[in-house]
Design an enzyme around this catalytic site. Sequence first.
Site, PDB file in Angstrom:
ATOM      1  N   LYS A  20       8.908  57.150  70.510  1.00 39.77           N
ATOM      2  CA  LYS A  20      10.176  57.637  71.089  1.00 39.77           C
ATOM      3  C   LYS A  20      11.358  56.832  70.545  1.00 39.77           C
ATOM      4  O   LYS A  20      12.418  57.381  70.251  1.00 39.77           O
ATOM      5  CB  LYS A  20      10.131  57.554  72.634  1.00 39.77           C
ATOM      6  N   GLY A  55       8.701  64.780  82.446  1.00 39.60           N
ATOM      7  CA  GLY A  55       8.514  65.383  83.772  1.00 39.60           C
ATOM      8  C   GLY A  55       7.029  65.379  84.100  1.00 39.60           C
ATOM      9  O   GLY A  55       6.183  65.255  83.209  1.00 39.60           O
ATOM     10  N   ALA A  61       8.064  63.853  75.706  1.00 40.27           N
ATOM     11  CA  ALA A  61       9.451  63.366  75.718  1.00 40.27           C
ATOM     12  C   ALA A  61       9.930  63.059  74.298  1.00 40.27           C
ATOM     13  O   ALA A  61      11.116  63.197  73.994  1.00 40.27           O
ATOM     14  CB  ALA A  61       9.557  62.129  76.604  1.00 40.27           C
ATOM     15  N   GLN A 100       9.230  52.293  84.816  1.00 39.20           N
ATOM     16  CA  GLN A 100       8.708  52.726  86.107  1.00 39.20           C
ATOM     17  C   GLN A 100       8.796  51.535  87.064  1.00 39.20           C
ATOM     18  O   GLN A 100       8.818  50.378  86.617  1.00 39.20           O
ATOM     19  CB  GLN A 100       7.241  53.165  85.920  1.00 39.20           C
ATOM     20  N   HIS A 147      19.166  63.057  84.017  1.00 42.19           N
ATOM     21  CA  HIS A 147      17.794  63.067  83.506  1.00 42.19           C
ATOM     22  C   HIS A 147      17.503  64.461  82.963  1.00 42.19           C
ATOM     23  O   HIS A 147      17.713  65.455  83.655  1.00 42.19           O
ATOM     24  CB  HIS A 147      16.812  62.698  84.622  1.00 42.19           C
ATOM     25  N   TYR A 176       6.294  52.169  80.956  1.00 38.83           N
ATOM     26  CA  TYR A 176       5.401  51.951  82.095  1.00 38.83           C
ATOM     27  C   TYR A 176       4.689  50.595  82.006  1.00 38.83           C
ATOM     28  O   TYR A 176       3.679  50.474  81.288  1.00 38.83           O
ATOM     29  CB  TYR A 176       4.359  53.084  82.155  1.00 38.83           C
ATOM     30  N   GLU A 221      19.669  54.661  90.684  1.00 37.27           N
ATOM     31  CA  GLU A 221      19.330  56.072  90.456  1.00 37.27           C
ATOM     32  C   GLU A 221      19.408  56.828  91.779  1.00 37.27           C
ATOM     33  O   GLU A 221      18.984  56.314  92.805  1.00 37.27           O
ATOM     34  CB  GLU A 221      17.892  56.116  89.912  1.00 37.27           C
TER      35      GLU A 221
HETATM   36  C1  LIG Z   1      12.874  55.652  84.662  1.00 33.12           C
HETATM   37  C2  LIG Z   1      12.157  56.948  85.004  1.00 33.12           C
HETATM   38  C3  LIG Z   1      12.889  58.051  85.418  1.00 33.12           C
HETATM   39  C4  LIG Z   1      12.232  59.252  85.730  1.00 33.12           C
HETATM   40  N1  LIG Z   1      12.977  60.332  86.170  1.00 33.12           N
HETATM   41  C5  LIG Z   1      12.361  61.500  86.420  1.00 33.12           C
HETATM   42  C6  LIG Z   1      13.097  62.651  86.825  1.00 33.12           C
HETATM   43  O1  LIG Z   1      14.327  62.621  86.960  1.00 33.12           O
HETATM   44  N2  LIG Z   1      12.423  63.795  87.065  1.00 33.12           N
HETATM   45  C7  LIG Z   1      11.051  63.879  86.913  1.00 33.12           C
HETATM   46  O2  LIG Z   1      10.494  64.961  87.136  1.00 33.12           O
HETATM   47  N3  LIG Z   1      10.318  62.821  86.530  1.00 33.12           N
HETATM   48  C8  LIG Z   1      10.946  61.632  86.280  1.00 33.12           C
HETATM   49  N4  LIG Z   1      10.191  60.550  85.894  1.00 33.12           N
HETATM   50  C9  LIG Z   1       8.737  60.674  85.798  1.00 33.12           C
HETATM   51  C10 LIG Z   1       8.239  61.133  84.413  1.00 33.12           C
HETATM   52  O3  LIG Z   1       8.729  62.412  84.134  1.00 33.12           O
HETATM   53  C11 LIG Z   1       6.718  61.121  84.444  1.00 33.12           C
HETATM   54  O4  LIG Z   1       6.244  59.804  84.545  1.00 33.12           O
HETATM   55  C12 LIG Z   1       6.023  61.893  83.353  1.00 33.12           C
HETATM   56  O5  LIG Z   1       4.647  62.065  83.742  1.00 33.12           O
HETATM   57  C13 LIG Z   1       6.023  61.244  81.980  1.00 33.12           C
HETATM   58  O6  LIG Z   1       7.262  61.278  81.416  1.00 33.12           O
HETATM   59  P1  LIG Z   1       7.572  60.512  80.037  1.00 33.12           P
HETATM   60  O7  LIG Z   1       8.939  60.854  79.674  1.00 33.12           O
HETATM   61  O8  LIG Z   1       7.186  59.097  80.131  1.00 33.12           O
HETATM   62  O9  LIG Z   1       6.531  61.293  79.080  1.00 33.12           O
HETATM   63  P2  LIG Z   1       5.995  61.026  77.626  1.00 33.12           P
HETATM   64  O10 LIG Z   1       6.706  59.931  76.936  1.00 33.12           O
HETATM   65  O11 LIG Z   1       5.947  62.350  76.950  1.00 33.12           O
HETATM   66  O12 LIG Z   1       4.508  60.516  77.900  1.00 33.12           O
HETATM   67  C14 LIG Z   1       3.639  61.255  78.759  1.00 33.12           C
HETATM   68  C15 LIG Z   1       2.191  60.875  78.468  1.00 33.12           C
HETATM   69  O13 LIG Z   1       1.806  61.415  77.204  1.00 33.12           O
HETATM   70  C16 LIG Z   1       1.376  60.392  76.318  1.00 33.12           C
HETATM   71  N5  LIG Z   1       1.858  60.799  74.999  1.00 33.12           N
HETATM   72  C17 LIG Z   1       3.136  60.758  74.539  1.00 33.12           C
HETATM   73  N6  LIG Z   1       3.208  61.304  73.305  1.00 33.12           N
HETATM   74  C18 LIG Z   1       1.953  61.711  72.994  1.00 33.12           C
HETATM   75  C19 LIG Z   1       1.375  62.375  71.860  1.00 33.12           C
HETATM   76  N7  LIG Z   1       2.099  62.697  70.798  1.00 33.12           N
HETATM   77  N8  LIG Z   1       0.033  62.642  71.892  1.00 33.12           N
HETATM   78  C20 LIG Z   1      -0.720  62.305  72.949  1.00 33.12           C
HETATM   79  N9  LIG Z   1      -0.232  61.679  74.047  1.00 33.12           N
HETATM   80  C21 LIG Z   1       1.088  61.397  74.060  1.00 33.12           C
HETATM   81  C22 LIG Z   1       1.973  59.105  76.860  1.00 33.12           C
HETATM   82  O14 LIG Z   1       1.211  57.979  76.522  1.00 33.12           O
HETATM   83  C23 LIG Z   1       1.937  59.376  78.356  1.00 33.12           C
HETATM   84  O15 LIG Z   1       0.656  59.125  78.874  1.00 33.12           O
HETATM   85  C24 LIG Z   1      10.818  59.334  85.598  1.00 33.12           C
HETATM   86  C25 LIG Z   1      10.088  58.218  85.178  1.00 33.12           C
HETATM   87  C26 LIG Z   1      10.739  57.026  84.885  1.00 33.12           C
HETATM   88  C27 LIG Z   1       9.938  55.826  84.457  1.00 33.12           C
END
Ligand SMILES: Cc1cc2nc3c(=O)[nH]c(=O)nc-3n(C[C@H](O)[C@H](O)[C@H](O)COP(=O)(O)OP(=O)(O)OC[C@H]3O[C@@H](n4cnc5c(N)ncnc54)[C@H](O)[C@@H]3O)c2cc1C
Length: 317
Positions: A199, A125, A144, A210, A94, A179, A19
Site C-alpha cells: 500500500k 471495509g 485497499a 487498529q 474514510h 494492524y 475519529e
Molecule cells: C484506522 C482504521 C480505520 C478504519 N475505518 C473504517 C471505516 O471507516 N469503515 C469500515 O467499514 N471499516 C473501517 N476499518 C476497518 C477495515 O475496513 C477492516 O479492518 C478491513 O477488514 C480491512 O481493511 P484494510 O484497509 O486494512 O484492508 P486491506 O489492506 O485490503 O487488507 C485486508 C486483508 O487482505 C490482505 N491482503 C491485502 N492485499 C492482499 C493481496 N494482494 N492478496 C492477498 N491478501 C491481501 C491483508 O493482509 C489483510 O488481511 C478501519 C480500520 C482501521 C485500522
Amino acid sequence: MKVTDHIKKAKGKTLFSFEIIPPVKGKSIQELYDNIDPLMEFNPPFIDVTTSREEYVYIDRDGLLDKKLTRMRPGTLGICASIKHKYDVDTVPHVLCGGFTKEETEYLLVDCHYLGIENVMALRGDAMKEEKYFAPTKGGHLYASELVKQIQDINCGNYLHEMIETDNCSDFCIGVAGYPEKHMEAPSLKSDLKRLKEKVELGADYVVTQMFFDNKKFFAFVEAAREMGIDVPIIPGIKPIAVKRHLQLLPQVFRVDIPQDLVDAVEACKTNKDVRQVGVEWCIQQSKELKEAGVPVLHYYSMGKSDNIKAVAKEVF
Ligand SMILES: Cc1cc2nc3c(=O)[nH]c(=O)nc-3n(C[C@H](O)[C@H](O)[C@H](O)COP(=O)(O)OP(=O)(O)OC[C@H]3O[C@@H](n4cnc5c(N)ncnc54)[C@H](O)[C@@H]3O)c2cc1C
C-alpha cells in the site's frame, strides 16, 4: 493541509486527533458537534470521519418481510464538509472498497477535491454482516491497495476512462490501516506487513493503526515495519474501554488482545461508571508512554462520545 504536513510542522511534538462516526440516519448532526466541541481545545489538526458499509434491513409490508439494502449511517462527506467549515479543521473521510464501485469512488474523490479536502483514508471495509468473508462490490476493488492506486492515479490526472491534462489535479494525502496484532484474515503478521508495504509503495503517505491496549505490540509493529522498509509516519489509534461488555466485544470485532491487568481491573468494577474510569486511566498511561516515545499523533477512537477522550487528553496534552 495534508496530515503529513501537519506532522512535519509539529517538529516532533505529538499531535492530538480523533475519529468520529456519522449519526444514525435521521438523527441530528448537533449531537456530533456537542461531542466535538469539548475536544477542540486540544487543537486537533485533523478529524477522521468513518464510512459504514451498507447492510440489509427487513421491512414489514403487511406481514411480508421485504429485504432492502441500506446505509444506516450515511453522510460521511457531508459531515467532513460541515466540520471543516464550522471548526476550520482538516477532515479525513474514510473511503471504502466495500459497497462502492470504482465510478462511485471517482465521483466521491472529485467531490472531496472540490470541497478542499486534502486527505483520505483508503480502506477495504469489512465483510457485510450477513457474509463470512469480504466480497468485492461488482465494479469495485478487492483490496485497499487497489483503492490507493486509484487515488494516486487521480492525483496524476488518470481518471477511470480518460487521462486528463489539467493544472488542477488533486494531491490527496492517503492514509491506510495497519494492524499491530495483524489483520484477522492475514496468515501472519509478516505477510500482513508485506501487504502494508504494498500500500505504501503504491502511494500511501501514512498509516493509522487498529486499536491496541498493549504498547509493546505497537512498538514491535513499528520496529518490524521499519525493518521491512515502511518509512511513512505510523500513527497509533487507541481507545479507552468504556463498558464491561467491551471485554468481549473488542476482541471479537477487532481481534485485539486485552492485557490481563486491564481485564482484572475492569472485571473488578461494580458499575460501568467505574469501568469508564479504569478505561480512562489505562488510556492515559498508554498515551503518556506513546507520547514519550515520540509518536507523531495520538489518534483516539471516540465512537461518537467525547467525555472520556477529553479526560484522557486533559492529562496528556
Ligand atoms: C484506522 C482504521 C480505520 C478504519 N475505518 C473504517 C471505516 O471507516 N469503515 C469500515 O467499514 N471499516 C473501517 N476499518 C476497518 C477495515 O475496513 C477492516 O479492518 C478491513 O477488514 C480491512 O481493511 P484494510 O484497509 O486494512 O484492508 P486491506 O489492506 O485490503 O487488507 C485486508 C486483508 O487482505 C490482505 N491482503 C491485502 N492485499 C492482499 C493481496 N494482494 N492478496 C492477498 N491478501 C491481501 C491483508 O493482509 C489483510 O488481511 C478501519 C480500520 C482501521 C485500522
